[in-house]
Structures are given as structure tokens and as C-alpha cells.
Design an enzyme around this catalytic site. Sequence first.
Site, PDB file in Angstrom:
ATOM      1  N   GLY A 122       6.872  10.471 -27.289  1.00 24.21           N
ATOM      2  CA  GLY A 122       6.038   9.274 -27.388  1.00 24.21           C
ATOM      3  C   GLY A 122       5.188   9.119 -26.143  1.00 24.21           C
ATOM      4  N   ARG A 124       6.016  15.354 -31.056  1.00 19.57           N
ATOM      5  CA  ARG A 124       7.417  15.745 -31.106  1.00 19.57           C
ATOM      6  C   ARG A 124       7.419  17.102 -31.816  1.00 19.57           C
ATOM      7  NH1 ARG A 124       9.732  10.792 -29.624  1.00 19.57           N
ATOM      8  NH2 ARG A 124       8.375   9.087 -30.247  1.00 19.57           N
ATOM      9  N   ASP A 180      13.664  11.442 -22.781  1.00 15.30           N
ATOM     10  CA  ASP A 180      14.882  12.253 -22.737  1.00 15.30           C
ATOM     11  C   ASP A 180      14.866  13.413 -23.736  1.00 15.30           C
ATOM     12  OD1 ASP A 180      15.209  10.552 -24.852  1.00 15.30           O
ATOM     13  OD2 ASP A 180      17.072   9.656 -24.141  1.00 15.30           O
ATOM     14  N   THR A 198       7.961   7.094 -20.261  1.00 12.44           N
ATOM     15  CA  THR A 198       8.385   6.390 -21.474  1.00 12.44           C
ATOM     16  C   THR A 198       8.390   4.909 -21.172  1.00 12.44           C
ATOM     17  OG1 THR A 198      10.305   5.823 -22.821  1.00 12.44           O
ATOM     18  CG2 THR A 198      10.754   6.946 -20.764  1.00 12.44           C
ATOM     19  N   ASP A 201      10.315   2.734 -22.328  1.00 12.11           N
ATOM     20  CA  ASP A 201      11.626   2.103 -22.531  1.00 12.11           C
ATOM     21  C   ASP A 201      12.446   1.933 -21.260  1.00 12.11           C
ATOM     22  OD1 ASP A 201      11.268   1.719 -25.254  1.00 12.11           O
ATOM     23  OD2 ASP A 201      11.996   3.725 -25.738  1.00 12.11           O
ATOM     24  N   ASP A 229      14.559   3.897 -19.927  1.00 11.87           N
ATOM     25  CA  ASP A 229      15.949   4.195 -20.264  1.00 11.87           C
ATOM     26  C   ASP A 229      16.458   5.505 -19.661  1.00 11.87           C
ATOM     27  OD1 ASP A 229      14.302   5.791 -21.715  1.00 11.87           O
ATOM     28  OD2 ASP A 229      15.376   5.602 -23.604  1.00 11.87           O
ATOM     29  N   ARG A 255      14.972   0.662 -28.887  1.00 11.65           N
ATOM     30  CA  ARG A 255      16.007   0.935 -29.881  1.00 11.65           C
ATOM     31  C   ARG A 255      17.395   0.977 -29.254  1.00 11.65           C
ATOM     32  NH1 ARG A 255      13.724   1.911 -34.617  1.00 11.65           N
ATOM     33  NH2 ARG A 255      11.692   2.909 -34.518  1.00 11.65           N
TER      34      ARG A 255
END
Lengths: 328, 328, 328, 328
Positions: free
Chosen positions: B15, B76, B107, B130, B132, B134, B176
Site C-alpha cells: 500500500g 502487491r 511488513d 505505511t 498504520d 504498525d 485493521r
Amino acid sequence: MSKTIKKIAVLTSGGDSPGMNAAIRSVVRTCAFLDVECLAVYRGYQGMIEGDFVPMNARSVNNIINKGGTILKSARCEEFRTPEGRAQAHQQLVNAGIDGFVVIGGDGSFRGATIFNKEYDFPVMGIPGTIDNDIFGTRFTLGFDTALNTVVEAIDKIRDTASSHNRLFFIEVMGRDVGHIALNAGVAAGAEEILIPEENLGLERLLDSLKRSKKSGKSSSIVIVAEGDKTGKNVFELKEYVEEHLPIYDVRVSVLGHMQRGGCPTAYDRVLASRMGVVAVEALLSGKTNLMVGIIDNEMTLTPIEEAIKGHTKIDRELIRVSDIMTV
Amino acid sequence: MSKTIKKIAVLTSGGDSPGMNAAIRSVVRTCAFLDVECLAVYRGYQGMIEGDFVPMNARSVNNIINKGGTILKSARCEEFRTPEGRAQAHQQLVNAGIDGFVVIGGDGSFRGATIFNKEYDFPVMGIPGTIDNDIFGTRFTLGFDTALNTVVEAIDKIRDTASSHNRLFFIEVMGRDVGHIALNAGVAAGAEEILIPEENLGLERLLDSLKRSKKSGKSSSIVIVAEGDKTGKNVFELKEYVEEHLPIYDVRVSVLGHMQRGGCPTAYDRVLASRMGVVAVEALLSGKTNLMVGIIDNEMTLTPIEEAIKGHTKIDRELIRVSDIMTV
Amino acid sequence: MSKTIKKIAVLTSGGDSPGMNAAIRSVVRTCAFLDVECLAVYRGYQGMIEGDFVPMNARSVNNIINKGGTILKSARCEEFRTPEGRAQAHQQLVNAGIDGFVVIGGDGSFRGATIFNKEYDFPVMGIPGTIDNDIFGTRFTLGFDTALNTVVEAIDKIRDTASSHNRLFFIEVMGRDVGHIALNAGVAAGAEEILIPEENLGLERLLDSLKRSKKSGKSSSIVIVAEGDKTGKNVFELKEYVEEHLPIYDVRVSVLGHMQRGGCPTAYDRVLASRMGVVAVEALLSGKTNLMVGIIDNEMTLTPIEEAIKGHTKIDRELIRVSDIMTV
Amino acid sequence: MSKTIKKIAVLTSGGDSPGMNAAIRSVVRTCAFLDVECLAVYRGYQGMIEGDFVPMNARSVNNIINKGGTILKSARCEEFRTPEGRAQAHQQLVNAGIDGFVVIGGDGSFRGATIFNKEYDFPVMGIPGTIDNDIFGTRFTLGFDTALNTVVEAIDKIRDTASSHNRLFFIEVMGRDVGHIALNAGVAAGAEEILIPEENLGLERLLDSLKRSKKSGKSSSIVIVAEGDKTGKNVFELKEYVEEHLPIYDVRVSVLGHMQRGGCPTAYDRVLASRMGVVAVEALLSGKTNLMVGIIDNEMTLTPIEEAIKGHTKIDRELIRVSDIMTV
């Protein structure tokens, strides 16, 4: 032994910065959450001397988290620098039953707070609110992130017109004593050169850099200059200097000015303000005093105010290197 | 002994996130500065497999530092998950004389890179891109700060209309597996409640909180819900649930969606990207491999990619407490 | 003969739109300038029925010109549609000594105003505040320009990620009955296709357009869909349709939703609101009634409310042609 | 009888303005749509003289609709003011097989175009691109709406800090000969007073207005000053004047400068640019020449360039009245 704190005052002092309102909100709501009374002091120490207080509750601070400036107004106050002024301020706080205060401001405001604390053994807590990011004991001051983004957005706009006309721009940004805004904005906006108060790379280097840039085929260049730039020349003098020594550029100047202080705070400044207000109130309630709330590695910290005001934070020398590499 | 690195490839994968272009620019310019050749790989690992390479020089990345998305495109790529796909990618890299690559992604992209590194002893370096936030081993990922501000600006707009109509809004934001965006945006925007993947406070608590808010005289409320919210209900189901169990609100829903991934990167993300690109290239050149660049307490760090992808970063539990206090 | 107007009420009604606060400010300040009393009615006609009035002076509207939403709150009010409701509202106005009112809202609000005017010979004046730009008798309604810019900024962000991934996006924007936002935003954001309530170009045409776009080498496409799109399919159904009939795209959907109603009004909406408020008050004072203020060719106009609510404004067919040409 | 047009050139000239890229895109795509060849001229008339031409197709203008500045660069060109310069330009156009050109710029650029048209009977068409909105024959010039919003956003930021400190600000905005930006920005930002080139209300009036404002309880004031303000004093001199004659204010100055020319164009400017490009090309193809495209009452118009450059557009005197009322 410290007296129990039942009523806290909050004030903003010195130059305003985005995020001050979010910090006021946080102090007020933390008081409400912990069942402590909260008073607002208007117009900084001046309002303290005059007893310009207003009781605050959780709803008094609705809808201010995203507002620039400070709803409590701010001021620089000469009177508070005198023992008489502080005596009067102390009397007002005592009359109003205030047991401690949180001051949101810069090093001038903290200097007043720590003297006051010493003279009257009065509990004080500081929250660093200034766009300059020059306070020791915290990685970021409230308002720095917002001001930085304001500066970068303005430079982005100037770049549009600079590159349409093959021009060289000198852009003055805030920072009398420290170059944090200049250095970060310069890297973020892809500036050709960045002139800061911390070091004088010399005007020769500037000319060399501009020559190299022209040669490398760049159609326009931006040079960021902090107010307190060490070359000793302001943007208008720099323009003249370059026009004289390197007459290959159409040179323009822009002074970004006071718009850097305003605007809706960024997410980061709002979160930071919210965290700092909680810590400030909780520290006062736990008997601590004469400390400044800060953030280091994303953890809340407390630093003696006297240390915080001793020196400026160092600029990040690695960023100077990054800037040099990026302008290859 | 590691081979000397003379040619580096750079790609974006997975992404996209704001700041990827600034990181590409930094990798390319650092190569130029250090006289190392640089190739761009288009469309992530897919382009690597297909040999979709383009040589880059310092001027190839002019005027992209402030652009959202990625000029190299991203994708992807299922094929890279197979030994055959990776073999083909390796062959392409070898054919093009590439000695190492920098992958900017999340990741999933790092998992591919570390497997590839093991299989072919090929130098790889990761830059965490990213929204996120994360990735273990860095306080902030590229794009998180920008996405957070995009979310907060959108909520500010929704609040205008929410408070004009005394409404309750459920707003879905990205996340998510982790609630960083939700939690920070919730605090920054003054949300009444924040539902995240990390913990389930229960729907009872939500109802209680909304009741208390109504009672306290608030005219409108905002609840932020991360995509992967632990209650197991999405925003539409939450709306129904509240309408059924607490029929005192006019409830609306908004799903912020893909706009969270785009936009001009903030100053912070641009500076971070510039710093990370320099470190990534220098690390490869100094013989290091299979590491991810990160930032911890404002210092650049290197973490083994295998550690970085092991687990998500923890959310800041203190922020949950701050949020609770702020909604008093 | 019309009674002299000495006290005017102002209210906002129906869906809120950016610029409503600027219009409230203008009505209040024009009253102050002309020495007429001014009362604010909270929560639209509902507040009128309940007598929820507050006196306003020039300072009551400080610092609201740039705020989204409406400080007077708004509501849709079923009761005002009944003779009993209107009778009660009339009684409240009479009790408060109000001689006329200015209502800021859309066609539903105007319908109520004109019926009320007929029943009670009560002076009313309308200011068109709605983001949809669907009111006859004015080129622009308050809030349209702001909403349009909000939509375009969101699409710009989505385009970043769309073009990074070679995706097709269906983006739903507001507009149940009229396609002004969709059509203008589509042209401004360079959309591939624009689906509006006013005409059904057919799904075949959509597929053809997408095929042509793919063939021409475009890496991503954006299709703007008004809520009330004539194809009868919403964005989710359109996604399915295209995935089934043209399986060459990775298709995504985004519903912009309520954020379109909020936000700081643009310069245009603030100026328009300021002008409209002056004209509305002056018209009431000069004995006029049952009219709506509008702008046509940059001149202020007055149109009978009954005409204004008869039909929607036509979309600009020339813009459809421009859009077709631009997507060559 | 006019020759058939088979190849069109497009250039930007003079000061740049937001929306120029959208207009270039529109000219290029309309040519592509109508199967007419299109060449870009770089650096305005200078590039025309030097034959700095590049062929354009529909894809050459991808992703520029939302970019500030002009991808074709712009310049002021002394040489084109001489018969020799124009002769050389004509030769270049003839050599390249160009049958007509569209120039996007202000009155200086149009003056050159119309002389050229007369001398060589060469088809030319003008698109008004300037932030000043000073061209006769169009309600709005390209870039005015964007510049206005940039100015208003900057003033909003300055107001934050002004009202936090009870200050008076003089803010200089662009406009040497016309006060459109100043007047509209002043109304949109709630300025206390607006000084424009079109009329001198006298410094006495300014002092009176500031006194009245202070007396009415306003805590801060903003005065907008167009560059070409008729009082003959610039913002720094105004500051001194007020400090001397009305020493009750802490007075500050801000010069907004070149950032007003840049930035992502607003929705309005993008739509307007798209419409103007279509009309310009179609007019050339239909044999028309020496005209400027404009917009009046939302309809596209064509005005002889010679009329367009004769005089400036008048400011909207009604807005002065609105401003007076709003500052009650």
C-alpha cells in the site's frame, strides 16, 4: 509538607502558539475529572496581577481544541518582573484561594514562574508553548509542528512561482536564537541552503552553493533564512549581496512573518497538548512543583524549570548533513 | 566479506503512503552524492521480476518531495512469494548489475525482502512506509503523521455539521490490526469514544459513555472506530446497535476510506523520509544488510528486518487514559 | 401598508452549509448598523415554535465568519408543517415583538417560510444556504463553493493512491436531485466520467469510456457519482457491474459523506454571505417580503420565494461537453 | 478569408497565476480532441523568439490540473516589444508550421499579442491569467479565486495571534492598480479597514475607524492594504503613522508577498481554466482572432483584446459599503 491542592489556575503567557487552547482545555478537563476547581487567568501575568480570573468547568473549553491562538489572551508583562508586581499577583492568588498554577508559555514565562515559586513557595508547573522549539527538557514544544507545517506550505506556494520564473528566493522564517524551524522547513521544502543562528557557514559557501545549483540545471532556488541568522545579514541584505556577487539570478525576498504563529494546530500538537495538560495537573496534585512537562522519546517527562530555561536546545546537526546531501 | 556496492535499486511496495516520494528522492540523491549508481524499480516486486528498471539521477527526483503517492507505482505481488518469482527477480537484478536494494513499504514487503536476502545473500535495506504505524523498530512510519492529519481535518469538518444538528457520528478510520490512527485522531479531534483493535471495552461501556455525554450537556458526539475494531461490529452495525439501545440520538456514519492514503506529506514525514533515505543508502554501502531504518527518540536506528516484522507496535495506553479524562 | 420593522429574527434551517455563520453575522451586524433590534432563533423552526430566542448585538457574532456549521444550530421540523405548529410559532414571534425574519436554508425551509408569510402576512426573507446549489433565482447558494473545494481536495488525495496502484475509483458525492457538485468536481479533478441525476448516459457509455481510457495509456481512472445518479446504481453496484463486465481494473469505492457539509467557508462563500445578509435586512426594512436574496452575474437580486422553490436550477450542459473533451 | 488552422501553439507569459497549468491542459486536450496539432512554447515570448517549442499530446498534460505555477515557465520579455523581436518570433512560428497561438497571461502579454496580430495578420487568442482580476471583459481572471483564498487563510492565521495579543495588524496584499484582492479578502476576513488603489478615504478616516473599533470593545484589528494603496503610504509607514497619532495600539506589519501567486488552484479556477481552453481553441479554429476569452454571468464570452487591455475593471463599490456595515 505540601499543602493539598484544591484550586488550580491556568494561564498563557508570552508569544502565543498553536496548541495553547488544546493545553488549556486539557488542564481544565483534568481538573474537572479529578474534582479540583479550576480558574482561568486572562492576559498572562498581567491578568494575575489584576486578579482577572474566571472559573472554568469542563464545558467552558468546548470546541477550542482546534483553534489557534489562546482564548485566555496572552501578554508580556513588565510588572511581573518586579518584586512589587509579583507581590500583588501573589495576593490576588491568595484572595482567590488558588493553590497552584499551570503556566503555558516560553522561557520568559518560565523565568517568572520559577522566581515566583521561590519567593512564595507557591506551586507552579510549566507547559512549553512556543513555536521555536527552543526549550531544554522536551523534544518538542507546543506549536512547533504546526508552525513548521505552515512554513512548509508557504514555501511550497512560493516554489510554484519561483520555478515558473527561474528565480532565487530568500525566505525569512521565525527563529531569533534557534534554527529548528529553518532547518526542518529547509529539508522538508527542499531548500538549496539554510541559514541559521547556530552557525555561520559563510557567504562564500552560499555563493558556491548557488553557483553549483545553477550549473546542475536547477531552474530555481530557495534559501531559508532564520531571523537570527548568524551571517548577520537579513534577507534584504542577502538579496543585495547575491545580486552584486552573482548577477545570474533574478532574486526575490519573502518574509513569512506573523502567520507562522497562528492556524489550526496539527494532530501532533493537539495530542501533545492533551497529554501535557494531564501530566501538569497530576504533578501539581501529587505535591510536585517548579517543573516543566516535556516529551522525550514519546514519554512524558518532568524537568526542573530552572534547568529548562538555562540553555537552548541544540539543533540537529545530522539535519544539516541531510540537507547538504539532498541539494546534490 | 561483503562485496562493494556500486549500484543500488529503489522500489516502493504494498500500500502506498505519503512520504514515499520523499524517500525515493532521498535514496536517489544520496546515491548521487556518494557517486553510486541508482536504478528505480517500477511497480514493486512485480517490476523487479519483469526487469522494469530505469536509471535515476539527482534531477530525476526534482519536485516530488511534496507529492503524495509514489512515482514508482506500487503493487502487491503474489509471484514474489514463490521461489520461482524470487529467482526471476534475482536474475533481473544480476543482469542489471544491481548490488543491493532499498524497499520502501510495510511488513508484507519486508517479509519478501528478508526471505530474498536469505536465499541469495543479497543486500537489502527497508524503509517503513505505511500509514498504520504498525512496524516494530521505529516510533513513526512514513505517512502516519500525514494520514493522522488528514483524518483529523476530516473529523473537524464532520464535527461542524454534527454540532449543528445535535448528532452522533460513527467515523471509520484505517487500522485493521492496530489502533494508532484511531487513538491519536480520537484524542486530537476530541472524540467521545474510540474503538480499536487492541482491546474490547465492551458495548455497554460505549452506551454508558454516550449517556453520560448527553447528560453532561454535550450537543453532539463523535465515536472513532478503527477498521479492525475489537467489538466486531463495523460502523453500520454500531449505528444500528445504538439506535436500538439508546434511541436518543440521531446517528450517522462516515467511512473516511482511501483519501487517508493520499495527500501532500506533512513536514514531519518529509524530514523523516529524507533522513531515512540517507541512512538506508549509507548502511548498504557500509556492508550492512537485512535491516530496517527507524527513528527512536529522534535518532536514526537500524533494526533487523526479521524483528521488525515479528509483531506490531503496542498502542500507547496512556493515550487511552488521556482520552477518558478529556471526555469528562 | 406595511408596518415599520423594528425587530428582526434570524434562523438557520434544514441541512447546514458552510457560510451560514457568515450570513448570520451579516444579518446581525446590518441590524446593528441600521439600529434595528435583532434576535436569534435557535434550532430553526423548532426553536421558533418553542420561543428559543436570544438577543444579538454586533459583538455576539465576533469570530464566526470563518466557522463551518451554524452557531444557531439547525433542524428539520415536522411541526412547522402543520397549521398548529405555525400558529404557535406566530404567537412566539408576536410575544417577542418580532416584525420579520430572515431564514437561511434550502427549499424545504423556504416552503415553510412562504406558507407562513401567506397565513400571517408576516414579513419573511430567504437566504439560500445549501451546498447543493439547487435553488432557482441565484447562480450560487451559500456553501456550494466550499463543498466543491472540499470534494476536489478529497479526490486529489484519492488520485494519489489511485495512480500509485493503477486503480479505478468510484467516488460518491452529494447531490440527490442535482449534479452541480458532481459535474464541477469532476471537471476540476479530471474525472474520467461523471454520473449525475439529470441524465442517464447509459452504462454502456461508461464501459466504453473506461476501455478508451485504459487504451489511451492512463494508469488510473476516477468516476464521480452523484448520490441521485440516474443510472439507478450506487457506487457499490457500479463497482460490481464494472468488475463483471470489464475485468481489467482493480476497482475501489469511496463515499465522501458528511465531511462535504462542514469546513471553514471559502473566501467566495464568506463574501457572498456578507452581501446577502445586508440585502436581506435592507429588503425587509424597505417593506419587501416573501423574497429570496440571490446573486446573478455578481449582482444581488431578489426573487419571489415561490418561484425559487418551484424548480431546480439546470446543470450547465456546456460543462458536460468540457468534461468529454478533457478526457480525450 | 482565414487560413485553416492545423497547428496551434500555447504559451504562458508575464506573472504566473494558479490555474495556468489547467488552462494549458485544456488547450492541449481540446487540440487532441479536435485532431489539431499542438506545440508548447517555453518561457513566454522569449521562448517564441528562440523557437523553444515542444510538441504536446493529450498525455503530456497528465496530472497538472492541480499544480500551481506553469509547467511552460513564464517570463517578461523586453525583446518582444521591439519590431525585430516580433519578426524573429514570427519567423519561428512560420518555421514550425504554427497557424495560431493561445497566450495565457495578463494585459502586458495581451498588448504584445494584439500588436503581433496586427503586424502579421497572425491568429491569436488570449486567456486572462493573473491573480489581480484586473482585465476588462471577464468577471474573473484565472488565479484570482485561488489567490483570494490564500490571502484569506493567511489573514485567518494572523488573526489568531492578533486577537491573542490585542494587536493591530497592517497586512499588505497584492494589487498595484486594482483593489479586488484587498477588498474581497478584507470582507471575507472581517478586516476593520481596507485601503485600495481606487480611492483615498484619507488617513483621518482610518484613525476614526480604529478609535471606534477600540471603543466598541474589539480586542484586535486587521487593516488590509493593497500594494498600490491610494494613501501613498506603505504598511510600514502606516504603522508609524498610527503609532504616532493613536498610541493605544501595539501595531504589527505583515507583507504576504509572493506566496499569493502560488498554490494548488481552487475548484473554481480549475473549472474556469478548463472552459476557457476549450473556447480559445474552438474560436481560433472557427477563424476568429485577436480576442480574449472571458466569463460573464457564468457564460463564456469573447472580447476584442484591444478592449480588454484598455482599462482596468472597476472594483465593486457595493463591497465597500458591505465592509463598512460589517465593521459596525
